[in-house]
Write a protein that holds these residues in place. Structure first.
Motif, mmCIF file in Angstrom:
data_model
loop_
_atom_site.group_PDB
_atom_site.id
_atom_site.type_symbol
_atom_site.label_atom_id
_atom_site.label_comp_id
_atom_site.label_asym_id
_atom_site.label_seq_id
_atom_site.Cartn_x
_atom_site.Cartn_y
_atom_site.Cartn_z
ATOM 1 N N GLU A 130 28.913 69.267 27.726
ATOM 2 C CA GLU A 130 29.926 69.122 26.634
ATOM 3 C C GLU A 130 30.766 67.906 26.719
ATOM 4 O O GLU A 130 31.249 67.609 27.808
ATOM 5 C CB GLU A 130 30.953 70.227 26.460
ATOM 6 C CG GLU A 130 30.277 71.690 26.450
ATOM 7 C CD GLU A 130 31.414 72.808 26.666
ATOM 8 O OE1 GLU A 130 32.425 72.775 26.533
ATOM 9 O OE2 GLU A 130 30.955 74.117 26.725
ATOM 10 N N PRO A 131 30.947 67.070 25.561
ATOM 11 C CA PRO A 131 31.498 65.921 25.799
ATOM 12 C C PRO A 131 33.063 65.892 25.783
ATOM 13 O O PRO A 131 33.761 67.091 25.356
ATOM 14 C CB PRO A 131 31.256 65.354 24.495
ATOM 15 C CG PRO A 131 30.968 66.425 23.255
ATOM 16 C CD PRO A 131 30.513 67.504 24.177
ATOM 17 N N VAL A 132 33.468 64.754 26.460
ATOM 18 C CA VAL A 132 35.103 64.879 26.559
ATOM 19 C C VAL A 132 35.350 63.523 26.322
ATOM 20 O O VAL A 132 34.573 62.520 26.524
ATOM 21 C CB VAL A 132 35.482 65.108 27.995
ATOM 22 C CG1 VAL A 132 35.296 66.661 28.472
ATOM 23 C CG2 VAL A 132 34.907 64.069 29.111
ATOM 24 N N PRO A 133 36.643 63.117 25.817
ATOM 25 C CA PRO A 133 36.998 61.838 25.542
ATOM 26 C C PRO A 133 37.031 60.845 26.598
ATOM 27 O O PRO A 133 36.903 61.218 27.838
ATOM 28 C CB PRO A 133 38.520 62.126 25.164
ATOM 29 C CG PRO A 133 38.622 63.467 24.746
ATOM 30 C CD PRO A 133 37.709 64.191 25.733
ATOM 31 N N ALA A 134 36.369 59.698 26.478
ATOM 32 C CA ALA A 134 36.117 58.735 27.405
ATOM 33 C C ALA A 134 37.531 58.437 28.335
ATOM 34 O O ALA A 134 37.110 58.241 29.588
ATOM 35 C CB ALA A 134 35.777 57.190 26.923
ATOM 36 N N ALA A 135 38.527 58.570 27.781
ATOM 37 C CA ALA A 135 39.774 58.515 28.761
ATOM 38 C C ALA A 135 39.757 59.577 29.552
ATOM 39 O O ALA A 135 40.397 59.374 30.819
ATOM 40 C CB ALA A 135 41.050 58.242 28.019
ATOM 41 N N ALA A 136 39.604 60.804 29.229
ATOM 42 C CA ALA A 136 39.445 61.989 30.107
ATOM 43 C C ALA A 136 38.699 61.620 31.278
ATOM 44 O O ALA A 136 38.925 62.126 32.300
ATOM 45 C CB ALA A 136 39.416 63.288 29.480
ATOM 46 N N ALA A 137 37.312 61.549 30.875
ATOM 47 C CA ALA A 137 36.131 61.166 31.770
ATOM 48 C C ALA A 137 36.786 60.121 32.927
ATOM 49 O O ALA A 137 36.722 60.554 34.103
ATOM 50 C CB ALA A 137 34.947 60.803 31.044
ATOM 51 N N THR A 138 37.229 59.299 32.465
ATOM 52 C CA THR A 138 37.667 58.038 33.321
ATOM 53 C C THR A 138 38.894 58.615 34.325
ATOM 54 O O THR A 138 38.817 58.548 35.732
ATOM 55 C CB THR A 138 38.326 56.934 32.459
ATOM 56 O OG1 THR A 138 37.328 56.371 31.766
ATOM 57 C CG2 THR A 138 38.966 55.792 33.590
ATOM 58 N N ILE A 139 39.876 59.499 33.915
ATOM 59 C CA ILE A 139 40.935 60.038 34.585
ATOM 60 C C ILE A 139 40.226 60.807 35.782
ATOM 61 O O ILE A 139 40.585 61.050 36.988
ATOM 62 C CB ILE A 139 41.722 60.879 33.799
ATOM 63 C CG1 ILE A 139 42.821 59.861 33.055
ATOM 64 C CG2 ILE A 139 42.825 61.736 34.799
ATOM 65 C CD1 ILE A 139 43.547 60.604 31.911
ATOM 66 N N ALA A 140 39.196 61.794 35.213
ATOM 67 C CA ALA A 140 38.646 62.731 36.283
ATOM 68 C C ALA A 140 37.749 61.988 37.395
ATOM 69 O O ALA A 140 38.016 62.252 38.550
ATOM 70 C CB ALA A 140 37.796 63.787 35.263
ATOM 71 N N ARG A 141 37.068 60.819 36.847
ATOM 72 C CA ARG A 141 36.261 60.354 37.797
ATOM 73 C C ARG A 141 37.007 59.458 38.729
ATOM 74 O O ARG A 141 36.704 59.513 40.135
ATOM 75 C CB ARG A 141 35.370 59.095 37.198
ATOM 76 C CG ARG A 141 34.544 58.537 37.898
ATOM 77 C CD ARG A 141 33.452 57.802 37.202
ATOM 78 N NE ARG A 141 34.197 56.596 36.513
ATOM 79 C CZ ARG A 141 34.226 56.704 35.052
ATOM 80 N NH1 ARG A 141 33.593 57.617 34.386
ATOM 81 N NH2 ARG A 141 34.769 55.777 34.589
ATOM 82 N N GLU A 142 38.167 58.921 38.235
ATOM 83 C CA GLU A 142 38.974 58.193 39.328
ATOM 84 C C GLU A 142 39.958 59.052 40.187
ATOM 85 O O GLU A 142 39.867 58.821 41.434
ATOM 86 C CB GLU A 142 40.017 57.412 38.329
ATOM 87 C CG GLU A 142 39.474 56.082 37.844
ATOM 88 C CD GLU A 142 40.395 55.415 37.024
ATOM 89 O OE1 GLU A 142 41.519 55.702 36.896
ATOM 90 O OE2 GLU A 142 40.112 54.284 36.602
ATOM 91 N N ALA A 143 40.183 60.249 39.816
ATOM 92 C CA ALA A 143 40.868 61.238 40.651
ATOM 93 C C ALA A 143 39.760 61.599 41.630
ATOM 94 O O ALA A 143 40.354 61.841 42.958
ATOM 95 C CB ALA A 143 41.283 62.435 39.921
#
Length: 442
Positions: free
Chosen positions: A406-419
């Protein structure tokens, strides 16, 4: 003997698979609740049998209390069930079977059932530290001069009410009577769904092993909990109705914890099924996701009493993306299942948010679906699962793989990956290079 007669509890394959996918609904949770009640009945009987085998000095008194419970149950089964289902009863019984200590508390169970049933009866109960505890009801605190001289008080029960008497002093049970402190209830209703819990901030067995138990809630604190609970229940009933049904079926008690420096602390214990220990909730959304999280723990703990999912601990320890310490396979499974529920919460909740809040919710979904999937992979290759455990975790992994598409906004994916990267880096600095996370199959 206390009835009903115990039967073997089984989980049908379809319910097992539903639970493995993170759900199950109220019917599956109802099966787990019934099994936990049977467990409490077995533990209570186990206390009696262990005391008899050991020739315990309190054996005869325990037998009288057990017989009284059975007699009350014959006419007032709901009163006995309300007491024996109470989470702290399971913790006490387990402790008493293991150590032979606290056998005298058997009389307190019988007294609580007698009071609930409103039958005419007298029961001698233990006084510990100047306090008489009636599980699921509350406590009587005796004056210091009485407490210092007596180890036993008498509960006098009748249809019109009950009191605790000692040395000519009588303390009325219930209401705002001096000397009596009752457990308070919190309730919330929304969209036809109702949730009711007791706040157990008194019982010494309410959350065994916890080093941060809170004290008695003040009245303003209790009112704050009521308000936040109603808001959280509105959110769950409106946006997460199936989770709400599971919470209402599984959770019967809140136990306050001391507040952390920030956020909210929460916990469940396999010994106290139905109880969620938590600090004062800062807001409704935090409480809602905490209830979803802790109900997952409660479901899995109850299921493990029916179906072993992990093999005996072999000493291996693994990375968990939500902990600072290495975890055994059993702990890893608990965490993965809880965060499967958390990911599901944010998967739904993101569609009810807007702006920055929607991005934040999507980031939570992205982070925890990935974390739970990584750990599922670790478990599936660990050799630590039983055959049912492999089926269970494989079903978890399939659900998470569905969500990963399921897609998520690029900004959300970046926040999740960095955390996630920050946590893994910090963990490795603290613990070294234990087995690395197993990457999920795309």
């Amino acid at each position: 003997m206390i009835s009903p007669q115990l039967t073997e509890h089984r989980i049908p394959a379809d319910a097992f698979d539903e639970l493995a996918g993170g759900a199950g609904g109220a019917p599956a949770v109802g099966r787990l609740v019934a099994a936990q009640y049977s467990k409490h009945l077995l533990l209570v009987r186990g206390v009696l049998d262990a005391a008899r085998r050991a020739g315990h000095a309190r054996w005869a008194a325990a037998r009288r209390a057990y017989d009284l419970l059975a007699a009350v149950q014959a006419h007032h089964p709901e009163a006995v069930a309300a007491v024996l289902r109470h989470p702290s009863v399971g913790a006490w019984a387990r402790h008493a079977v293991a150590t032979g200590e606290g056998i005298e508390r058997f009389a307190s169970l019988a007294a609580a059932a007698v009071v609930r049933a409103g039958v005419t009866c007298e029961v001698d109960v233990p006084v510990t530290g100047g306090v008489v505890t009636l599980p699921s009801l509350g406590q009587v605190t005796l004056p210091a001069e009485c407490a210092a001289r007596t180890a036993t008080a008498t509960v006098h029960s009748a249809p019109g009410g009950a009191e605790v008497g000692v040395e000519g002093l009588a303390v009325r049970i219930g209401g705002a009577e001096p000397g009596w402190t009752g457990l308070r209830s919190l309730s919330a209703e929304s969209d036809g769904r109702r949730f009711r819990v007791l706040v157990d901030d008194l019982d010494p067995h309410r959350m065994p092993g916890s080093g941060n138990l809170g004290g008695r809630l003040s009245e303003p604190e209790a009112e704050r909990w009521r308000g936040v609970l109603q808001e959280a229940w509105d959110l769950l009933a409106r946006n997460h109705p199936r989770v709400a049904d599971e919470v209402a079926a599984a959770i019967t008690v809140f136990t306050p914890l001391a507040p952390p420096e920030r956020g909210l602390s929460s916990a469940t214990s396999r010994e106290t099924f139905g109880c969620v220990a938590l600090s004062t909730p800062p807001d409704a959304q935090t409480l809602a996701v905490t209830l979803a999280h802790e109900t997952q723990h409660a479901k899995l703990s109850a299921l493990l009493d029916i179906v072993p999912l992990t093999r005996p601990d072999d000493g291996a320890r693994y990375y968990a993306p939500w902990r600072d310490d290495p975890r055994p396979a059993g702990g890893l499974l608990q965490g993965a299942y809880a965060f499967l529920g958390v990911a599901g919460f944010w998967r739904r909740q993101r569609h009810h948010e807007s702006g920055a809040d929607a991005v934040s919710a999507a980031a939570e979904f992205a982070r925890w679906r990935e974390a739970a999937r990584v750990v599922s992979g670790t478990l599936l290759t660990s050799g630590s699962l039983t055959a049912p455990g492999e089926r269970f975790v494989a079903r978890m992994a399939r659900r998470l793989d569905e969500w990963r598409r399921e897609p998520v906004p690029a900004a959300a994916a970046t926040i999740a990956r960095e955390a996630a990267d920050r946590h893994l880096t910090s963990w490795r600095e603290r613990n070294g290079e234990l087995p690395a996370p197993v990457a999920p199959v795309a």
